[in-house]
Write a protein that holds these residues in place. Structure first.
Motif, PDB file in Angstrom:
ATOM      1  N   SER A  88       0.822  -1.216   0.000  1.00 14.69           N
ATOM      2  CA  SER A  88       0.000   0.000   0.000  1.00 14.69           C
ATOM      3  C   SER A  88       0.855   1.265   0.000  1.00 14.69           C
ATOM      4  CB  SER A  88      -0.916   0.014   1.220  1.00 14.69           C
ATOM      5  OG  SER A  88      -0.158   0.035   2.420  1.00 14.69           O
ATOM      6  N   ARG A  89       2.148   1.127   0.277  1.00 12.34           N
ATOM      7  CA  ARG A  89       3.028   2.293   0.209  1.00 12.34           C
ATOM      8  C   ARG A  89       4.479   1.829   0.134  1.00 12.34           C
ATOM      9  NH1 ARG A  89       5.366   4.266   5.136  1.00 12.34           N
ATOM     10  NH2 ARG A  89       4.766   3.013   6.974  1.00 12.34           N
ATOM     11  N   VAL A  90       5.362   2.757  -0.223  1.00 13.63           N
ATOM     12  CA  VAL A  90       6.784   2.467  -0.319  1.00 13.63           C
ATOM     13  C   VAL A  90       7.555   3.671   0.204  1.00 13.63           C
ATOM     14  CG1 VAL A  90       6.901   3.340  -2.693  1.00 13.63           C
ATOM     15  CG2 VAL A  90       8.665   1.747  -1.883  1.00 13.63           C
ATOM     16  N   ASP A  91       8.669   3.404   0.895  1.00 13.96           N
ATOM     17  CA  ASP A  91       9.562   4.490   1.289  1.00 13.96           C
ATOM     18  C   ASP A  91      10.995   4.044   1.066  1.00 13.96           C
ATOM     19  OD1 ASP A  91      10.275   2.844   3.379  1.00 13.96           O
ATOM     20  OD2 ASP A  91       9.435   4.097   4.960  1.00 13.96           O
ATOM     21  N   TRP A  92      11.942   4.931   1.292  1.00 14.34           N
ATOM     22  CA  TRP A  92      13.344   4.621   1.023  1.00 14.34           C
ATOM     23  C   TRP A  92      14.238   5.458   1.921  1.00 14.34           C
ATOM     24  CZ3 TRP A  92      10.033   6.879  -2.508  1.00 14.34           C
ATOM     25  CH2 TRP A  92      10.211   8.252  -2.712  1.00 14.34           C
ATOM     26  N   VAL A  93      15.501   5.019   2.014  1.00  9.81           N
ATOM     27  CA  VAL A  93      16.542   5.732   2.754  1.00  9.81           C
ATOM     28  C   VAL A  93      17.759   5.806   1.846  1.00  9.81           C
ATOM     29  CG1 VAL A  93      18.126   5.658   4.712  1.00  9.81           C
ATOM     30  CG2 VAL A  93      15.728   5.060   5.044  1.00  9.81           C
ATOM     31  N   THR A  94      18.290   6.981   1.652  1.00  9.87           N
ATOM     32  CA  THR A  94      19.487   7.128   0.830  1.00  9.87           C
ATOM     33  C   THR A  94      20.733   6.946   1.683  1.00  9.87           C
ATOM     34  OG1 THR A  94      19.525   9.520   1.197  1.00  9.87           O
ATOM     35  CG2 THR A  94      18.319   8.718  -0.740  1.00  9.87           C
ATOM     36  N   VAL A  95      21.789   6.406   1.070  1.00  7.87           N
ATOM     37  CA  VAL A  95      23.065   6.193   1.743  1.00  7.87           C
ATOM     38  C   VAL A  95      24.176   6.715   0.849  1.00  7.87           C
ATOM     39  CG1 VAL A  95      22.264   4.202   3.078  1.00  7.87           C
ATOM     40  CG2 VAL A  95      23.219   3.844   0.808  1.00  7.87           C
ATOM     41  N   GLY A  96      25.391   6.715   1.393  1.00  5.23           N
ATOM     42  CA  GLY A  96      26.498   7.285   0.649  1.00  5.23           C
ATOM     43  C   GLY A  96      27.108   6.345  -0.369  1.00  5.23           C
ATOM     44  N   THR A  97      27.207   5.054  -0.032  1.00  9.04           N
ATOM     45  CA  THR A  97      27.882   4.100  -0.907  1.00  9.04           C
ATOM     46  C   THR A  97      27.070   2.821  -1.022  1.00  9.04           C
ATOM     47  OG1 THR A  97      29.124   3.072   0.904  1.00  9.04           O
ATOM     48  CG2 THR A  97      30.128   4.995  -0.186  1.00  9.04           C
ATOM     49  N   GLU A  98      27.462   1.972  -1.981  1.00  7.73           N
ATOM     50  CA  GLU A  98      26.796   0.678  -2.142  1.00  7.73           C
ATOM     51  C   GLU A  98      27.061  -0.238  -0.960  1.00  7.73           C
ATOM     52  OE1 GLU A  98      26.068  -1.397  -6.040  1.00  7.73           O
ATOM     53  OE2 GLU A  98      27.797  -0.153  -6.575  1.00  7.73           O
ATOM     54  N   VAL A  99      28.222  -0.132  -0.336  1.00  9.60           N
ATOM     55  CA  VAL A  99      28.535  -0.965   0.829  1.00  9.60           C
ATOM     56  C   VAL A  99      27.569  -0.647   1.977  1.00  9.60           C
ATOM     57  CG1 VAL A  99      30.294  -1.571   2.520  1.00  9.60           C
ATOM     58  CG2 VAL A  99      30.954  -1.159   0.151  1.00  9.60           C
ATOM     59  N   GLU A 100      27.303   0.643   2.191  1.00  8.88           N
ATOM     60  CA  GLU A 100      26.344   1.028   3.224  1.00  8.88           C
ATOM     61  C   GLU A 100      24.953   0.514   2.882  1.00  8.88           C
ATOM     62  OE1 GLU A 100      26.448   5.212   3.857  1.00  8.88           O
ATOM     63  OE2 GLU A 100      28.611   5.291   4.148  1.00  8.88           O
ATOM     64  N   ALA A 101      24.588   0.573   1.609  1.00  9.77           N
ATOM     65  CA  ALA A 101      23.280   0.060   1.192  1.00  9.77           C
ATOM     66  C   ALA A 101      23.179  -1.438   1.439  1.00  9.77           C
ATOM     67  CB  ALA A 101      23.048   0.373  -0.289  1.00  9.77           C
ATOM     68  N   LEU A 102      24.256  -2.156   1.155  1.00 10.96           N
ATOM     69  CA  LEU A 102      24.274  -3.607   1.366  1.00 10.96           C
ATOM     70  C   LEU A 102      24.106  -3.939   2.844  1.00 10.96           C
ATOM     71  CD1 LEU A 102      24.742  -6.234  -0.297  1.00 10.96           C
ATOM     72  CD2 LEU A 102      27.146  -6.049   0.304  1.00 10.96           C
ATOM     73  N   GLN A 103      24.806  -3.204   3.703  1.00 11.95           N
ATOM     74  CA  GLN A 103      24.708  -3.440   5.142  1.00 11.95           C
ATOM     75  C   GLN A 103      23.307  -3.118   5.663  1.00 11.95           C
ATOM     76  OE1 GLN A 103      27.181  -4.638   7.452  1.00 11.95           O
ATOM     77  NE2 GLN A 103      25.288  -4.788   8.624  1.00 11.95           N
ATOM     78  N   LEU A 104      22.744  -1.997   5.206  1.00 13.58           N
ATOM     79  CA  LEU A 104      21.400  -1.611   5.655  1.00 13.58           C
ATOM     80  C   LEU A 104      20.356  -2.603   5.161  1.00 13.58           C
ATOM     81  CD1 LEU A 104      19.672   0.425   7.167  1.00 13.58           C
ATOM     82  CD2 LEU A 104      19.543   1.780   5.068  1.00 13.58           C
ATOM     83  N   GLU A 105      20.511  -3.071   3.924  1.00 15.50           N
ATOM     84  CA  GLU A 105      19.567  -4.071   3.394  1.00 15.50           C
ATOM     85  C   GLU A 105      19.608  -5.337   4.239  1.00 15.50           C
ATOM     86  OE1 GLU A 105      18.755  -6.358  -0.856  1.00 15.50           O
ATOM     87  OE2 GLU A 105      20.791  -6.198  -0.058  1.00 15.50           O
ATOM     88  N   PHE A 106      20.802  -5.812   4.563  1.00 20.45           N
ATOM     89  CA  PHE A 106      20.927  -7.018   5.388  1.00 20.45           C
ATOM     90  C   PHE A 106      20.281  -6.814   6.758  1.00 20.45           C
ATOM     91  CE2 PHE A 106      23.473  -8.994   8.789  1.00 20.45           C
ATOM     92  CZ  PHE A 106      23.116 -10.319   8.569  1.00 20.45           C
ATOM     93  N   ASN A 107      20.533  -5.656   7.400  1.00 14.66           N
ATOM     94  CA  ASN A 107      19.956  -5.388   8.728  1.00 14.66           C
ATOM     95  C   ASN A 107      18.434  -5.350   8.683  1.00 14.66           C
ATOM     96  OD1 ASN A 107      22.493  -5.248   9.883  1.00 14.66           O
ATOM     97  ND2 ASN A 107      22.656  -3.030   9.668  1.00 14.66           N
ATOM     98  N   TRP A 108      17.885  -4.733   7.651  1.00 14.44           N
ATOM     99  CA  TRP A 108      16.428  -4.644   7.556  1.00 14.44           C
ATOM    100  C   TRP A 108      15.788  -5.998   7.260  1.00 14.44           C
ATOM    101  CZ3 TRP A 108      15.289   0.529   4.492  1.00 14.44           C
ATOM    102  CH2 TRP A 108      15.456   1.613   5.375  1.00 14.44           C
TER     103      TRP A 108
END
Length: 665
Positions: free
Chosen positions: A65-85
Motif C-alpha cells: 500500500s506504500r513504499v519508502d526509502w533511505v538514501t546512503v552514501g555508498t553501495e557498501v552502506e546500502a548492502l549493510q542496511l539491506e541485510f539489517n532490515w
C-alpha cells in the motif's frame, strides 16, 4: 486487483542515488526490502504495467500500500542496511534461504569450561565452532569414532558429565581410552582444552602438521625402546590417515574456498555450495528458494552472499572462506567484496573460475544443483500451484473475496478443567510461520468454549491496542519502523491481523469466536471451525456445516493448520502439567520455598535423581542445609518424620501423671 499507481511516488521525488527501499502492506508490515545503486531507476521498474511483471513481483506490488526509502552514501552502506532490515523485518516477499533438509554439523562448544564434541543441527550460536555440514549424522559419528583415540575429548552431555563427577567414576569411553575423563580430573581444564584445540586444527585442515608430529613421537618412543607407546601412536596414525582419506582432495594447492552454483526456473532456484578447506571438500549444503522477481545468476549470488555469510559470519568468522567461486559476478561485486572482507577481517575474493581444477569442481557443483532442483520438483510437484489452489478453495468455500494469505488457528488443551492452555499457530501463503506462534495460559475457564472466548479476546485486544499505537505513530514525521517495537527493536506481537481465524471445534466454538470479534468491533476477519468428527467446516450462525470433498486441497490445508495448533497446544499443556506435578511433590516439604525448589531441580535435573541422592549431595545445593536435606529425602521417600526433641520425655511425664499415687498396680 489493487492498483500500484495509487501509492506511486510523484515523478521527480525519487532520488537518483544509492539507497534501500521498503514496501509496506496496509497494516504497516514490511513485506519487501531491496537495495539499488539508483533508487529512481529501480523503483520505477515496479510501477510499470502490472501484467508485464514477474508473477511474484505482481503479487508483491498489489499487496503493498506504500513504499519508502533511505538514501546512503555508498553501495557498501546500502548492502549493510539491506541485510539489517531483512534480518529485522523478515519480509515475506524477499528471497528466503530455507534448507532443503536439516544438515548436521560437527560442533565444538568452545564456550564451555570443558568443551564438548557433538552433532548439532539448527541455527548456529556464538562460542561454538562448526565443521561441516555433513550429508548424514552417521558420517560425523564415524569420523569422531576414528579421531577420539587421537583426540580423547569429551563427547558426553552436561548431565552425564556432572553425574560422573559426583560419583567419581568416568563413563565407558573413559575406560577404553576414547575420552581423557576430565570429569574425574584425569586431565586438567587446560590440558583438555589443548586436546580440543588440536582437534580443531586437524579438522580445519592442518592434517600434515598433526601427522608429522605423531610420526616424530612414534620414532622417539621407538628409539627409547618404549615399543608399547610407539605401537599405540602407530595405531593413532592409522586412524588419522583413515579419517583424512574419507575427504577427497579436489584442489591440490590447498585452497580455502566455497564453490557456489545455481539451477533455476522462472519460479524457484536450487543453490548448492561445496565447502573446500585445505583443498578437501569438508562439507556440502543446499537450499531451494522462491524467486521474488526475474533474478539473474548474479542477483542470486548477491542474495546468497548477503543472507548466508552475513548471518553466519557474525557467529563464527571462520565460516567465511578466502575465496568464493561463483557462476556469475553480481552487479555490486566490489561492494559485496568489501563488505564480506570487513566481516571476515581479511581479504575475500569473489570470482568466476575459468579453467583447470576449479572450473571442473564448479561444473560438478552445478550438476548437483540441477539434480537437486529436479528432485525438489518431483518431491513437491505443483507445490506452489497446490498451495494457491488450496487457498482459493478455502476462500470460495467460506465466501471470502480474496484468498486468506494469513491464517491463524486456535486450539485448547486441558484435562477436566485443570492446566487449561491455548495455542495460536500462523500459516502464511500456506506455509507454517513458527516465529509467529503464541501460547496462552488460561485462568478461570473450565471448558473449551470459555477458553476460546478468553484467548481470542486477549489476542484481538492486543491487536486493537497495536493498531491504535500505529495510528498515533502515523502522524509523526519519522515512522521508519512501524512493524517494529521501538523499545525492544523486535517485531510487534499481535500487530498483524489474519484474513481467516480457524478454531478447533464445531458450532459452539465458532459462534463464541464470532461473538468476541463482534464485541471488539473487528468485522473484517473471516471465522470458521473444523470439527474432528467428520472434518466439517462450520461458519458462524449457520445451522449446517460446509462439507469439503475429501480430496480437496483446501480441506487438507485446514487439517494441517488444525493439527499443528493441536500439537502446539498439547505440548504446552504437558509442560505445565509436568511442572505442576513436580512442584506439588516438593510443596509437601515443610519450609521449602519456590526459589530453593527451583535450585534443587536445576542441580539434579529431575525428582528421580533427587530422590536417589544422599543427604550430603542434597546439602551441597546452595541454600539447603543438612536438616532441610534430610526433610526433603524423607518426604520424597515417604518416611515418617522423627519425633521432636523432648517429645519422649513429655509422653513419659503424661504417663506418670495418669498413674495412682501409691505406685504400680
Amino acid at each position: 486487483m489493487p492498483d500500484p499507481s495509487t501509492y506511486r511516488p510523484a515523478p521527480g521525488t525519487i532520488p537518483d542515488t544509492p539507497g534501500v527501499y521498503r514496501f509496506y502492506d496496509p497494516s504497516g508490515r514490511v513485506i519487501y526490502v531491496g537495495k539499488a545503486k539508483s533508487l529512481r531507476q529501480r523503483l520505477s521498474s515496479y510501477f510499470a504495467d502490472v501484467w508485464t511483471l514477474h508473477s511474484r513481483t505482481q503479487q508483491m506490488v498489489t499487496t503493498a500500500s506504500r513504499v519508502d526509502w533511505v538514501t546512503v552514501g555508498t553501495e557498501v552502506e546500502a548492502l549493510q542496511l539491506e541485510f539489517n532490515w531483512i534480518k529485522a523485518y523478515d519480509p515475506r516477499f524477499n528471497v528466503r534461504y530455507r534448507d532443503d533438509k536439516s544438515y548436521p554439523y560437527l560442533a565444538v562448544t568452545l564456550d564451555e569450561a570443558y568443551p564438548r564434541l557433538q552433532v548439532m543441527r539448527g541455527a548456529k550460536r556464538k562460542g561454538v565452532r562448526y565443521f561441516g555440514p555433513y550429508a548424514h549424522a552417521w558420517a560425523i559419528r564415524e569420523t569422531l569414532d576414528l579421531l577420539l583415540r587421537v583426540f580423547p575429548a569429551r563427547t558426553c552431555s552436561s548431565g552425564v558429565f556432572k553425574r560422573a563427577g559426583q560419583i567419581g567414576r568416568p563413563c565407558l569411553l573413559g575406560y577404553i581410552g576414547k575420552c581423557s575423563a576430565p570429569c574425574v580430573d584425569r586431565v586438567s581444564e587446560a590440558e583438555h582444552r589443548q586436546i580440543v584445540e588440536d582437534f580443531c586444527d586437524f579438522m580445519a585442515g592442518k592434517t600434515d602438521t598433526m601427522v608429522k608430529k605423531l610420526e616424530r613421537e612414534m620414532y622417539a618412543a621407538s628409539d627409547e625402546l618404549d615399543f608399547e607407546r610407539a605401537a599405540r601412536i602407530r595405531d593413532d596414525l592409522g586412524a588419522l590417515r583413515r579419517a583424512v582419506e574419507k575427504q577427497a582432495v579436489v584442489l591440490g594447492d590447498g585452497t580455502d574456498a566455497d564453490v557456489v552454483a545455481f539451477a533455476d526456473d522462472p519460479l524457484e532456484a536450487a543453490v548448492q555450495v561445496f565447502h573446500v578447506r585445505g583443498g578437501r571438500v569438508r562439507g556440502q549444503r543446499g537450499w531451494i528458494v522462491e524467486k521474488t522477481e526475474d533474478l539473474s545468476a548474479g542477483d542470486l549470488v548477491h542474495h546468497f552472499c548477503s543472507q548466508i555469510y552475513g548471518s553466519e559470519a557474525g557467529a563464527e568468522a571462520a565460516d567465511l572462506p578466502k575465496e568464493l567461486l561463483v557462476p556469475e559476478l553480481p552487479a555490486d561485486v566490489d561492494a559485496l567484496t568489501d563488505w564480506l572482507s570487513k566481516l571476515r577481517g581479511s581479504r575475500v575474493t569473489i570470482r568466476v573460475p575459468q579453467r583447470g581444477d576449479k572450473k571442473a569442481l564448479a561444473e560438478t557443483v552445478a550438476r548437483n544443483a540441477q539434480q537437486s532442483l529436479q528432485q525438489h520438483k518431483l518431491r513437491r510437484a505443483g507445490d506452489l500451484s497446490t498451495r494457491s489452489k488450496a487457498l482459493e478453495e478455502v476462500a470460495e468455500a467460506l465466501g471470502m473475496q480474496t484468498a486468506p494469505l494469513r491464517i491463524e488457528c486456535y486450539d485448547v488443551s486441558q484435562i477436566q478443567g485443570t492446566d487449561v492452555v491455548a495455542s495460536m499457530v500462523v500459516f502464511e501463503d500456506g506455509l507454517a510461520r513458527k516465529s509467529e506462534y503464541r501460547r496462552f495460559a488460561i485462568n478461570g475457564a473450565t471448558d473449551d468454549v470459555s477458553a476460546i472466548s478468553e484467548v481470542l479476546r486477549r489476542r484481538f485486544a492486543r491487536y486493537l491496542d497495536s493498531k491504535v499505537e500505529l495510528d498515533e505513530l502515523s502522524g509523526e514525521e519519522d515512522v521508519s519502523r512501524p512493524g517494529i517495537d521501538p523499545t525492544t527493536g523486535r517485531p510487534r506481537k499481535f500487530a498483524y491481523p489474519p484474513q481467516l481465524v480457524v478454531v478447533d471445534g464445531g458450532q459452539p466454538q465458532v459462534n463464541v469466536a464470532a461473538q468476541v470479534l463482534l464485541d471488539l468491533g473487528v468485522d473484517d476477519i473471516a471465522i470458521c471451525g473444523l470439527a474432528k468428527r467428520l472434518e466439517e467446516v462450520w461458519l458462524p450462525d449457520d445451522d449446517f456445516p460446509v462439507i469439503l470433498p475429501r480430496a480437496s486441497e483446501g480441506l487438507y490445508l485446514l487439517q494441517r493448520v488444525r493439527d499443528e495448533a493441536h500439537r502446539f497446544a498439547i505440548t504446552y499443556h504437558r509442560q505445565k502439567r509436568s511442572k505442576r506435578m513436580t512442584a506439588s511433590t516438593l510443596d509437601a516439604v515443610p519450609g521449602l520455598g519456590e526459589i530453593r525448589r527451583k535450585a534443587l531441580l536445576r542441580h539434579f535435573g529431575s525428582l528421580k535423581r533427587l530422590k536417589a541422592a544422599s543427604v550430603e549431595e542434597v546439602a551441597e545445593v546452595h541454600g539447603i542445609g543438612r536438616r532441610t536435606a534430610e526433610s526433603i529425602l524423607r518426604t520424597l521417600n515417604g518416611e515418617a518424620a522423627p519425633p521432636e526433641p523432648g517429645a519422649k520425655g513429655e509422653a513419659a511425664q503424661t504417663d506418670r501423671a495418669a498413674r495412682p499415687a501409691g505406685g504400680t498396680t
